[in-house]
Design a protein around this motif. Structure first.
Motif, short mmCIF file in Angstrom:
data_model
loop_
_atom_site.label_atom_id
_atom_site.label_comp_id
_atom_site.label_asym_id
_atom_site.label_seq_id
_atom_site.Cartn_x
_atom_site.Cartn_y
_atom_site.Cartn_z
N UNK A 161 0.82 -1.21 0.00
CA UNK A 161 0.00 0.00 0.00
C UNK A 161 0.86 1.26 0.00
N UNK A 162 1.96 1.24 0.74
CA UNK A 162 2.83 2.41 0.78
C UNK A 162 3.48 2.66 -0.57
N UNK A 163 3.96 1.60 -1.21
CA UNK A 163 4.61 1.76 -2.52
C UNK A 163 3.64 2.32 -3.56
N UNK A 164 2.42 1.79 -3.57
CA UNK A 164 1.45 2.26 -4.55
C UNK A 164 0.94 3.66 -4.22
N UNK A 165 0.98 4.04 -2.95
CA UNK A 165 0.53 5.39 -2.57
C UNK A 165 1.48 6.46 -3.10
N UNK A 166 2.70 6.07 -3.44
CA UNK A 166 3.67 7.04 -3.97
C UNK A 166 3.32 7.50 -5.38
N UNK A 167 2.46 6.75 -6.08
CA UNK A 167 1.96 7.19 -7.38
C UNK A 167 3.04 7.59 -8.36
N UNK A 168 2.98 8.82 -8.82
CA UNK A 168 3.94 9.30 -9.82
C UNK A 168 5.36 9.38 -9.29
N UNK A 169 5.52 9.30 -7.99
CA UNK A 169 6.86 9.30 -7.41
C UNK A 169 7.52 7.93 -7.47
N UNK A 170 6.77 6.92 -7.87
CA UNK A 170 7.28 5.59 -8.18
C UNK A 170 6.57 5.15 -9.46
N UNK A 171 6.85 5.88 -10.52
CA UNK A 171 6.05 5.82 -11.74
C UNK A 171 6.06 4.46 -12.41
N UNK A 172 7.18 3.73 -12.37
CA UNK A 172 7.22 2.46 -13.08
C UNK A 172 6.20 1.48 -12.51
N UNK A 173 6.04 1.46 -11.19
CA UNK A 173 5.07 0.56 -10.57
C UNK A 173 3.65 1.07 -10.80
N UNK A 174 3.44 2.35 -10.59
CA UNK A 174 2.10 2.92 -10.78
C UNK A 174 1.64 2.78 -12.22
N UNK A 175 2.50 3.08 -13.17
CA UNK A 175 2.13 2.96 -14.58
C UNK A 175 1.80 1.52 -14.95
N UNK A 176 2.52 0.58 -14.36
CA UNK A 176 2.22 -0.84 -14.62
C UNK A 176 0.80 -1.16 -14.17
N UNK A 177 0.44 -0.71 -12.97
CA UNK A 177 -0.90 -0.99 -12.46
C UNK A 177 -1.97 -0.27 -13.29
N UNK A 178 -1.69 0.97 -13.69
CA UNK A 178 -2.65 1.71 -14.51
C UNK A 178 -2.87 1.04 -15.85
#
Length: 803
Positions: free
Chosen positions: A375-392
Motif C-alpha cells: 500500500x505504501x509503494x502504490x501510494x507514492x503514485x507518480x513518485x514511483x512511476x514504473x510501478x504505478x504505470x504498470x498498475x494503470x
C-alpha cells in the motif's frame, strides 16, 4: 453462550458507544458536523429528495447537476435493498458517531477472529478507529469512504474464519459483510480491500502448497467465492446500474481522439495518468505515518504566538495582523495539491508493528507486512512511476480511480492488526530476557526510522512548498514560515521518540513484573489513544459542529436567487460567482449547468473542456442557460435572451463523420437552425429520413409537463419535423414515446436528444426507465434466498451428520 461470557462483549460495545459519543460530543446537544463535501452533496441531492417527498418514487436521475445525469452515484434507493436496513441497525447512532462506532465494532470483531482476548481487542479497535486518516475524512465529508472502510475489517474477519475452517460462521459473516461493504458505495475502497485479501490469499496458497493441503485451500476459496457472489448478488441493482453508468462517465473510454487544443489524445478507458496520480504521496512524506507533522501537517495550520511567522508579522504590522495571519499558515511543504491533515497512523502503534516483526510468527505476519509495504509503494503514485504505470496500464480497474495516496487505507488496517498481535505474542513469551531483547530490537528499528527521517530533513529537505509564492510580498516572511516548518518537524519527531519510549517502557515494566498484564494493556491503550486523539483534535473537533438547521439547510437564497426563482419555467443557470464545475450550492435552488461530482458524464466533461470553458455562447443557448449569476444582488442576474428553450425545431441536420468532427462542429453550429449528428447514429436510427426540414411558424412544440423522471411535450407540426430537446442524452434509461408508442431518439449536438416527428398533433413523452434495475431484481431476490437457505441447510446437515 452463557450470560457471564457475553458480559465482556457488552462492556466492549458500551466502551465503543461512550467513546464515540465523547469524541463527537456536540451531537449530544443536537449539533451536526459541517462537512464540505456533504454540504455540496446537499445541494446536488435537493431535487431528488423533493421528488421522493412529492411522489414517493425514486427518480434515479437528477436535473440540477451538470445539466442532468443519472443519480446512481449521487443518491439512489433500490428495490428489495434489505442490506440497507441491516446497515441502519448497525449504525444506530447519530452521524458521524455512527461511523466511528462502526470502525470500533468491525475491527473488534476482526481481532476476535484472530483469537485475541477481548481486552486487547478493545485497544486494537480504538487504535484503528482513531487513526488520523479515518478521522479527518469526516471533516471533508467523505462519508461513503468512511462507511466502506468501516466494513473492511468485518470482511477480513469472515475470510479469516473460513481459512480457520470455521466454515459456516465464516460464510455467513463474509456474505453479509461483503454485501454491506458494497452497499456502502465506495468502489475505490472496496477495490483496495480486494488487494489486501488477494495478498492474504497468495500467502495462504503458498502455505497450502508447502503443507500439501491444496484440496483444503480449494474448498476454502470456493466457500469464499460463493459468499462473495452472494454479497455481490444482493447488490446487483446497485452494481449493474453503476457499471452501466461508469461506461458513459469520465471513468469510461472516450470516443475522442483529440484534445481541446487539437493535439492527439490517447484513446483508452479510465482516467488519465495525470488525474489518477494528482494526489501522490511523496516518498519522504511517508514519515508522516509515524511523525505527524513531518511535512508541515495539513495544507494550512494555525500557529501560536511563539511561532516565527507570528513574531515576524507582529514586528511589521502588530499583534492583530499577526493573530489573523497565523490562523491559516501554509505549512505543508509536500507536492500534493491539498492535504486536510497528515495520514498519521501513530508512533506508538508503529512501535508495536515493528515489535510484531520479531515476536509474531507465521503467515499472518507475512500477509500484514506485505500488505503494508504494497500500500505504501502504490501510494507514492507518480513518485514511483514504473510501478504505478504498470498498475494503470495492466491491472483491471486500477485506472478508474484517482487519489492513489488513499490506498494507504490498507496500511491503516494492517499496522494495528500486527501491532495488537505483537502485544498478544509478547505476553505469551515466558522468557523475560527474550522479551527484553525483542523490545530492544523494536526500539532500535522504530528509533532508527525516526532518526532516518530527521537526517533526511536536515541534510536534503528544502522545506519549500508549492504555494510559497504567496509569501513573496515581504522579504523574510517565507524564511519565518520555513523556520516554523522545521520547528514542527523537530517537535513532532521528539514527540514520537517520547511516545515509543513510553510504550516501550510500559512493556519493560511488565517484563520486569513491575505491573501486571491488565495494567499493561490499560497503559498501552491510554498511550495509543492519547497519541492519536491529541493529533486528531487539531483537525476534527468541536469547531466543526454547528446547529442542525444550518447544516441541514446550508444555503440561503441570495437576492439573485430570489429574482431567478420568480421564473417558474424549466431552464438552467450558470453561476459565475463560483467555479460552476466545482459547485453544488447552485443546484440547491436551480438546475445548474455545473455541479460537484468526480464522475460526471464523460461527454459532458468533453463539452466543458471544448466549449463551456471557452464561453461558447451557442452551447450555453442549447443547454437552455437562461440566467447567468454574476453577483448576489437581483441586478447582478443577466438574462440570456438567446437561450433556445426546452425544445425547438431545426431546419437541417449536419452529419458528422466522427465523434471528433461532431464536437468540433459546435464551434460554428447555429443551434437554433441546425443540429449535428454522428453519421453512424443517424444511419442506424433514421436511414431513410431527410436531413432538411421545413421550419415554419405553423409548427409549434412546447414542454407541458416536467419532473425528474418524465417530460411531456405537445407538438403541432404542419409537416415532418426534427426536434432538439435541451436534455442530456443517456441511452441506458431514457425512452421516448410518440402518442404512447415507443420510438427511437438520437444523440444530437454531442450531448442532447433529438427526434424525427411526423406531421400532425402529437404528444411526446420521455420516461427514465433504467432496465438494469428491473432486470437485476430477480438476481437480488435469489441472492437473498441463498443467503438464508445455504446457512440453514448447512446447519441442518451438520446437525444431522453429528447425530
Amino acid at each position: 453462550m452463557k450470560s457471564k461470557q457475553i458480559i465482556p462483549y457488552l462492556v466492549a460495545l458500551g466502551i465503543f458507544v461512550i467513546t464515540s459519543l465523547i469524541y463527537f460530543h456536540p451531537v449530544l446537544k443536537g449539533e451536526k458536523i459541517l462537512q464540505s463535501d456533504i454540504t455540496q452533496f446537499r445541494g446536488m441531492v435537493k431535487d431528488i429528495q423533493d421528488y421522493r417527498a412529492e411522489t414517493g418514487n425514486e427518480p434515479y436521475w437528477t436535473d440540477s447537476t451538470f445539466s442532468g445525469m443519472p443519480a446512481f452515484q449521487i443518491s439512489a434507493h433500490y428495490p428489495n435493498d434489505y442490506v440497507y436496513y441491516v446497515d441502519k441497525v448497525i449504525r444506530f447512532l447519530p452521524r458521524p458517531v455512527d461511523y466511528l462506532f462502526l470502525y470500533f465494532l468491525s475491527f473488534f470483531i476482526l481481532l476476535l477472529a484472530l483469537k485475541i482476548d477481548w481486552k486487547l481487542s478493545i485497544v486494537g479497535a480504538l487504535t484503528f478507529g482513531f487513526s488520523t486518516y479515518l478521522i479527518i475524512i469526516f471533516g471533508a465529508g467523505h462519508n461513503a469512504k468512511a462507511h466502506a472502510i468501516g466494513y473492511m475489517p468485518l470482511v477480513v474477519a469472515g475470510v479469516l474464519w473460513v481459512f480457520q475452517k470455521r466454515y459456516l460462521l465464516g460464510f455467513i459473516v463474509a456474505s453479509i459483510s461483503v454485501a454491506l461493504e458494497i452497499m456502502a458505495n465506495h468502489p475505490q475502497m472496496s477495490y483496495y480491500l480486494f488487494f489486501s485479501l488477494l495478498i492474504l490469499g497468495i500467502i495462504e496458497l503458498i502455505e497450502a502448497l508447502k503443507t500439501k493441503k491444496l484440496k483444503e485451500f480449494t474448498k476454502q476459496i470456493t466457500i469464499l467465492l460463493a459468499a462473495g457472489c452472494i454479497g455481490i448478488g444482493v447488490n446487483s441493482s446497485r452494481l449493474l446500474s453503476t457499471k452501466e453508468y461508469a461506461d458513459a462517465s469520465t471513468r469510461g473510454k472516450s470516443e475522442l481522439t483529440i484534445n481541446p487544443d487539437g493535439s492527439s489524445k490517447e484513446s483508452k478507458s479510465g482516467l488519465s495518468k495525470e488525474y489518477i496520480t494528482q494526489f501522490s504521496y511523496g516518498i519522504p512524506e511517508t514519515f508522516n505515518l509515524i511523525i505527524p507533522r513531518y511535512m508541515g501537517g495539513g495544507t494550512v495550520e494555525e500557529l501560536d504566538q511563539d511561532s516565527h511567522a507570528y513574531q515576524f508579522v507582529e514586528s511589521l504590522a502588530g499583534k492583530q495582523q499577526a493573530s489573523a495571519f497565523t490562523k491559516q499558515v501554509l505549512t505543508y511543504w509536500g507536492d500534493q495539491p491539498i492535504v486536510e491533515a497528515p495520514a498519521y497512523i501513530g508512533a506508538a502503534i508503529f512501535f508495536l508493528f515493528f515489535l510484531g516483526i520479531f515476536v509474531v510468527r507465521g503467515k499472518l505476519k507475512y500477509w500484514l507486512i506485505s500488505a503494508t509495504i504494497f500500500s505504501i509503494l502504490l501510494s507514492w503514485g507518480k513518485n514511483l512511476s514504473f510501478l504505478t504505470n504498470f498498475f494503470i496500464d495492466y491491472v483491471p480497474l486500477y485506472n478508474k480511480f484517482r487519489a492513489v495516496s488513499s490506498i494507504q487505507v490498507i496500511a491503516e488496517m494492517s499496522v494495528p492488526i500486527l501491532g495488537i498481535l505483537a502485544l498478544k505474542q509478547f505476553f505469551e513469551i515466558s522468557d523475560k530476557k527474550e522479551q527484553i531483547q525483542k523490545l530492544k530490537k523494536a526500539l532500535y528499528i522504530t528509533g532508527g526510522v525516526l532518526v532516518l527521517g530527521l537526517l533526511y530533513a536536515v541534510t536534503s529537505a528544502t522545506f519549500e512548498g508549492i504555494r510559497d509564492a504567496n509569501y513573496s510580498q515581504y522579504e523574510g516572511l517565507l524564511d519565518a514560515v520555513i523556520a516554523d516548518r522545521k520547528s514542527m518537524l523537530y517537535k513532532d519527531t521528539f514527540r514520537s521518540f517520547l511516545l515509543i519510549s513510553l510504550i516501550g517502557g510500559a512493556l519493560w515494566l511488565y517484563s520486569k513484573e513491575k505491573i501486571n498484564r491488565l495494567k499493561t494493556i490499560i497503559l498501552v491503550g491510554v498511550i495509543i489513544v492519547f497519541d492519536l486523539v491529541s493529533i486528531n483534535l487539531n483537525y476534527v473537533n468541536d469547531d466543526d459542529f454547528q446547529i442542525a438547521r444550518k447544516v441541514e439547510k446550508p444555503f440561503i437564497k441570495t437576492n439573485a436567487d430570489k429574482e431567478i426563482l420568480k421564473d417558474k419555467s424549466h431552464y438552467r443557470v450558470a453561476n459565475f460567482t463560483v467555479n460552476p464545475m466545482e459547485d453544488g450550492s447552485t443546484s440547491y435552488f436551480h438546475k445548474s449547468i455545473g455541479g460537484y461530482h468526480a464522475a460526471k458524464m464523460g461527454r459532458y466533461q468533453d463539452l466543458i473542456d471544448f466549449h463551456i470553458s471557452k464561453q461558447n455562447q451557442e452551447v450555453f443557448n442549447m443547454l437552455n442557460t437562461k440566467y447567468f449569476i454574476l453577483g448576489k444582488e437581483a441586478n447582478e442576474v443577466q438574462i440570456n435572451q438567446e437561450a433556445n428553450g426546452n425544445v425547438w425545431l431545426v431546419k437541417s441536420i449536419r452529419i458528422a463523420d466522427s465523434t471528433d468532427e461532431e464536437i468540433r462542429a459546435l464551434d460554428s453550429l447555429q443551434t437554433k437552425q441546425e443540429a449535428v449528428v454522428e453519421k453512424s447514429i443517424w444511419n442506424s436510427n433514421y436511414p431513410d429520413m431527410p436531413i432538411t426540414y421545413k421550419k415554419d411558424s405553423l409548427s409549434t412544440i412546447e414542454l407541458i409537463k416536467y419532473n425528474l423522471a418524465e417530460l411531456v411535450y405537445q407538438i403541432d407540426a404542419a409537416s415532418q419535423q426534427f426536434a432538439v430537446f435541451s436534455e442530456m442524452y443517456y441511452e441506458n434509461g431514457w425512452n421516448a414515446y410518440l402518442d404512447g408508442e415507443k420510438v427511437p431518439h438520437v444523440r444530437v449536438n454531442y450531448v442532447l436528444r433529438g427526434m424525427v416527428i411526423p406531421e400532425g398533433k402529437h404528444t411526446i413523452k420521455f420516461k427514465f426507465e433504467p432496465q438494469t434495475i428491473q432486470k437485476s431484481n430477480k438476481l437480488v431476490l435469489t441472492s437473498y434466498a441463498l443467503l438464508l437457505l445455504i446457512p440453514i441447510s448447512w446447519w441442518f446437515f451438520k446437525k444431522r451428520k453429528s447425530s
